[in-house]
Design a protein around this motif. Sequence first.
Motif, PDB file in Angstrom:
ATOM      1  N   ARG A 192      48.599  30.968  49.975  1.00 32.86           N
ATOM      2  CA  ARG A 192      48.320  32.290  50.557  1.00 32.86           C
ATOM      3  C   ARG A 192      46.831  32.615  50.479  1.00 32.86           C
ATOM      4  N   TYR A 193      46.203  32.246  49.381  1.00 26.95           N
ATOM      5  CA  TYR A 193      44.767  32.477  49.243  1.00 26.95           C
ATOM      6  C   TYR A 193      43.994  31.766  50.365  1.00 26.95           C
ATOM      7  N   LEU A 194      44.319  30.495  50.605  1.00 24.11           N
ATOM      8  CA  LEU A 194      43.608  29.741  51.631  1.00 24.11           C
ATOM      9  C   LEU A 194      43.911  30.271  53.025  1.00 24.11           C
ATOM     10  N   LEU A 195      45.155  30.661  53.277  1.00 28.83           N
ATOM     11  CA  LEU A 195      45.496  31.242  54.578  1.00 28.83           C
ATOM     12  C   LEU A 195      44.735  32.543  54.800  1.00 28.83           C
ATOM     13  N   ASP A 196      44.633  33.353  53.754  1.00 33.18           N
ATOM     14  CA  ASP A 196      43.901  34.622  53.870  1.00 33.18           C
ATOM     15  C   ASP A 196      42.415  34.384  54.130  1.00 33.18           C
ATOM     16  N   GLN A 197      41.824  33.435  53.390  1.00 37.66           N
ATOM     17  CA  GLN A 197      40.391  33.186  53.544  1.00 37.66           C
ATOM     18  C   GLN A 197      40.083  32.628  54.932  1.00 37.66           C
ATOM     19  N   ALA A 198      40.908  31.709  55.405  1.00 32.74           N
ATOM     20  CA  ALA A 198      40.693  31.156  56.750  1.00 32.74           C
ATOM     21  C   ALA A 198      40.925  32.216  57.815  1.00 32.74           C
ATOM     22  N   GLY A 199      41.889  33.116  57.564  1.00 32.83           N
ATOM     23  CA  GLY A 199      42.224  34.146  58.541  1.00 32.83           C
ATOM     24  C   GLY A 199      41.088  35.113  58.813  1.00 32.83           C
ATOM     25  N   ARG A 200      40.158  35.241  57.874  1.00 29.87           N
ATOM     26  CA  ARG A 200      39.001  36.122  58.086  1.00 29.87           C
ATOM     27  C   ARG A 200      38.143  35.655  59.256  1.00 29.87           C
ATOM     28  N   TRP A 201      38.242  34.374  59.617  1.00 28.15           N
ATOM     29  CA  TRP A 201      37.335  33.794  60.596  1.00 28.15           C
ATOM     30  C   TRP A 201      38.011  33.417  61.909  1.00 28.15           C
ATOM     31  N   LEU A 202      39.331  33.335  61.942  1.00 29.22           N
ATOM     32  CA  LEU A 202      40.023  32.753  63.083  1.00 29.22           C
ATOM     33  C   LEU A 202      40.547  33.800  64.061  1.00 29.22           C
TER      34      LEU A 202
ATOM     35  N   ALA B 282      32.855  26.155  68.068  1.00 31.34           N
ATOM     36  CA  ALA B 282      34.093  26.379  67.307  1.00 31.34           C
ATOM     37  C   ALA B 282      34.934  27.435  68.013  1.00 31.34           C
ATOM     38  N   PRO B 283      35.648  27.062  69.083  1.00 32.55           N
ATOM     39  CA  PRO B 283      36.435  28.026  69.859  1.00 32.55           C
ATOM     40  C   PRO B 283      37.483  28.798  69.055  1.00 32.55           C
ATOM     41  N   PRO B 284      38.060  28.245  67.963  1.00 31.64           N
ATOM     42  CA  PRO B 284      39.067  29.029  67.237  1.00 31.64           C
ATOM     43  C   PRO B 284      38.519  30.235  66.483  1.00 31.64           C
ATOM     44  N   LEU B 285      37.201  30.373  66.379  1.00 35.92           N
ATOM     45  CA  LEU B 285      36.641  31.480  65.596  1.00 35.92           C
ATOM     46  C   LEU B 285      36.751  32.803  66.344  1.00 35.92           C
ATOM     47  N   ARG B 286      36.896  33.882  65.576  1.00 33.09           N
ATOM     48  CA  ARG B 286      36.888  35.236  66.139  1.00 33.09           C
ATOM     49  C   ARG B 286      35.513  35.553  66.707  1.00 33.09           C
ATOM     50  N   PRO B 287      35.445  36.147  67.898  1.00 31.01           N
ATOM     51  CA  PRO B 287      34.130  36.464  68.483  1.00 31.01           C
ATOM     52  C   PRO B 287      33.302  37.412  67.628  1.00 31.01           C
ATOM     53  N   ASP B 288      33.972  38.297  66.883  1.00 27.57           N
ATOM     54  CA  ASP B 288      33.236  39.274  66.074  1.00 27.57           C
ATOM     55  C   ASP B 288      33.080  38.852  64.615  1.00 27.57           C
ATOM     56  N   ALA B 289      33.411  37.603  64.309  1.00 25.98           N
ATOM     57  CA  ALA B 289      33.384  37.166  62.914  1.00 25.98           C
ATOM     58  C   ALA B 289      31.970  36.913  62.411  1.00 25.98           C
ATOM     59  N   ALA B 290      31.055  36.569  63.315  1.00 24.06           N
ATOM     60  CA  ALA B 290      29.702  36.223  62.886  1.00 24.06           C
ATOM     61  C   ALA B 290      28.709  36.590  63.973  1.00 24.06           C
ATOM     62  N   VAL B 291      27.452  36.758  63.577  1.00 20.49           N
ATOM     63  CA  VAL B 291      26.394  37.073  64.528  1.00 20.49           C
ATOM     64  C   VAL B 291      25.645  35.816  64.961  1.00 20.49           C
ATOM     65  N   GLY B 292      25.971  34.713  64.375  1.00 20.39           N
ATOM     66  CA  GLY B 292      25.321  33.445  64.676  1.00 20.39           C
ATOM     67  C   GLY B 292      25.662  32.457  63.579  1.00 20.39           C
ATOM     68  N   ALA B 293      24.934  31.361  63.516  1.00 20.23           N
ATOM     69  CA  ALA B 293      25.247  30.342  62.505  1.00 20.23           C
ATOM     70  C   ALA B 293      24.057  29.426  62.324  1.00 20.23           C
ATOM     71  N   LEU B 294      24.110  28.692  61.231  1.00 18.24           N
ATOM     72  CA  LEU B 294      23.239  27.538  61.055  1.00 18.24           C
ATOM     73  C   LEU B 294      24.112  26.296  61.036  1.00 18.24           C
ATOM     74  N   ALA B 295      23.615  25.228  61.627  1.00 17.61           N
ATOM     75  CA  ALA B 295      24.351  23.973  61.670  1.00 17.61           C
ATOM     76  C   ALA B 295      23.559  22.898  60.933  1.00 17.61           C
ATOM     77  N   TYR B 296      24.252  22.070  60.169  1.00 17.39           N
ATOM     78  CA  TYR B 296      23.606  20.962  59.476  1.00 17.39           C
ATOM     79  C   TYR B 296      24.601  19.816  59.383  1.00 17.39           C
ATOM     80  N   ASP B 297      24.112  18.633  59.104  1.00 18.71           N
ATOM     81  CA  ASP B 297      24.956  17.442  59.043  1.00 18.71           C
ATOM     82  C   ASP B 297      25.210  17.021  57.612  1.00 18.71           C
ATOM     83  N   ASP B 298      26.417  16.527  57.373  1.00 15.12           N
ATOM     84  CA  ASP B 298      26.760  15.876  56.121  1.00 15.12           C
ATOM     85  C   ASP B 298      27.707  14.733  56.445  1.00 15.12           C
ATOM     86  N   GLY B 299      28.213  14.067  55.422  1.00 13.33           N
ATOM     87  CA  GLY B 299      29.043  12.896  55.634  1.00 13.33           C
ATOM     88  C   GLY B 299      30.507  13.171  55.348  1.00 13.33           C
TER      89      GLY B 299
END
Length: 563
Positions: free
Chosen positions: A313-323, A153-170
Amino acid sequence: MTDNLPARREADIDEVSTGPMLDLLVIGGGATGAGAALDAAARGLDVALVEAGDLASGTSGKSSRLLHGGVRYLEQFRFGLVREALHERGLLHDLAPHLVRRLTFLYPLTHRMWERGYVGAGLALYDGLAGMGDRGGFRRHRHLSRRALLRAAPPLRPDAAVGALAYDDGQVDDARLVVTLARTARREGATVLTRVRVTGLATRSGHTAATCEDAFSGERFVIRARRVLLATGPWSELTQRLVGGPAVRMRASKGVHLVVPRDRLPMSDALIARTSSSVLFVIPADDVVLVGTTDTPWENGPGPVLPTGADVRYLLDQAGRWLRVPLTMDDVTGVYAGLRPLVDPGAGDDGETQSVSREHVVREVADGCFVVAGGKLTTYRVMARDAVSAAVRGLRVPRNVSTETLGLAGSSGFTQAWARRDLAAVRAGVPVSVVERLAGRYGSDYRAVLAYGAQDPSLLEPVPGAPSLLGAEVVYTARHEFALTVDDVLGRRSRSGLAVRDGGAAAAPHVARLLAATLGMAPTWEAEQVAGHVEAAEVMAAALATGSDAELAPLLERMRHAA
């Protein structure tokens, strides 16, 4: 079914109003209603579905477009609900392989130790509930380092997370799923009528008489049926009042999504993260990315649903925490809002909607009249099966057929049709990417869409103002997919109106012209369609300047007149 639906519509109305009594009348054209019509028709029953607006014009066309078990329901210990949804996720992948796609979700971690173990344990349970024989190629969860997360996920901020878990859905286009269900129901013998409003229900002598009004002609007529099923989602209380007081009470929760161009958020995987009041989704979907969702009570009554500037604005703010580069309103090409139909748990709760169960109920609310309410898109088939089984108990059912093995329209021969997409593109004189997009919408029936180009090559050109929509699709959706208005085409049969900044206003004249020719409508109808679509786009723009749902009342009234 290859007949010309516009030419059949008047005959269908005449047949259901003057012909033999139906076994079942389904009111409501969302996923559950269309699924119920299919279930009943597959059993050999005489069934009709009527919808006051368009198929999927409510809840079922405004979701996050996911087929999922619901990871967050694990914390609520609703393991049965999750297991059932995961089973249906895989099953629908088999029944409609052209509509269902596997999508990887990234759950970012902000704590190094405990969070990875806690979330990992939950996803291990999720994998277990899906079962070893999970269909559709859905993989088990994986652990990612921070570096692997940023590669995914290249759009994510490098300091936003220390890692992740990945899983599949439909993933599924919800509105196209509903249209496909309705087409399949018609294939199995059901009558499907949109723009037909039920204004009254009266039980008499062992059957129910439904008074109906056709929005196109203004004609009023009566449909008689031995059983009636109300599948009206968040408006279930309103339709129950046609036969008395509401036995099943509902609570509506508004969910808002932003539509962003894919080149602004170049992601192949989806992001899921917690927020203080909902869940944040960033979901790639064809040429766009969906950013959602909100979860707030809706108290503005029946009819259209609009987002507010505060929602955006709420959604823009929440997404902005990660991008890396936060989104702004200039990045947004479209916004849509829908309602989750939650069954009210009763008195004594705190009035919030986030923790209300997504399980469904089926109840007889008057003699021979049943309501199905609650649930979620993923489990539409189970809801439909349970509702029909309850409603037709005591009737003679000709066949014991399960929709669990009934492929949906467009699925037959899809593997072969997909393998021949290059040849189809050469023969039609269009890029293979166009054929792939058509196959994702219509399955093996994409060949019928391309066939219109043999009669009129201009129909294989993009509609001006809607580059992802061919003129042939407009004609096809009117003749075979119950499309009767410009909004039916731009808003649900395709998502072209959400992918362009003007909401499809520039495309509306061309779409209206093609529809008028196909439906046999007058030039005055064309002008009314264009004016209504432009008015709806203006109302949406005005809604995004509001600060709360309470300010939407005059705009909702304008939207009702524009519809």
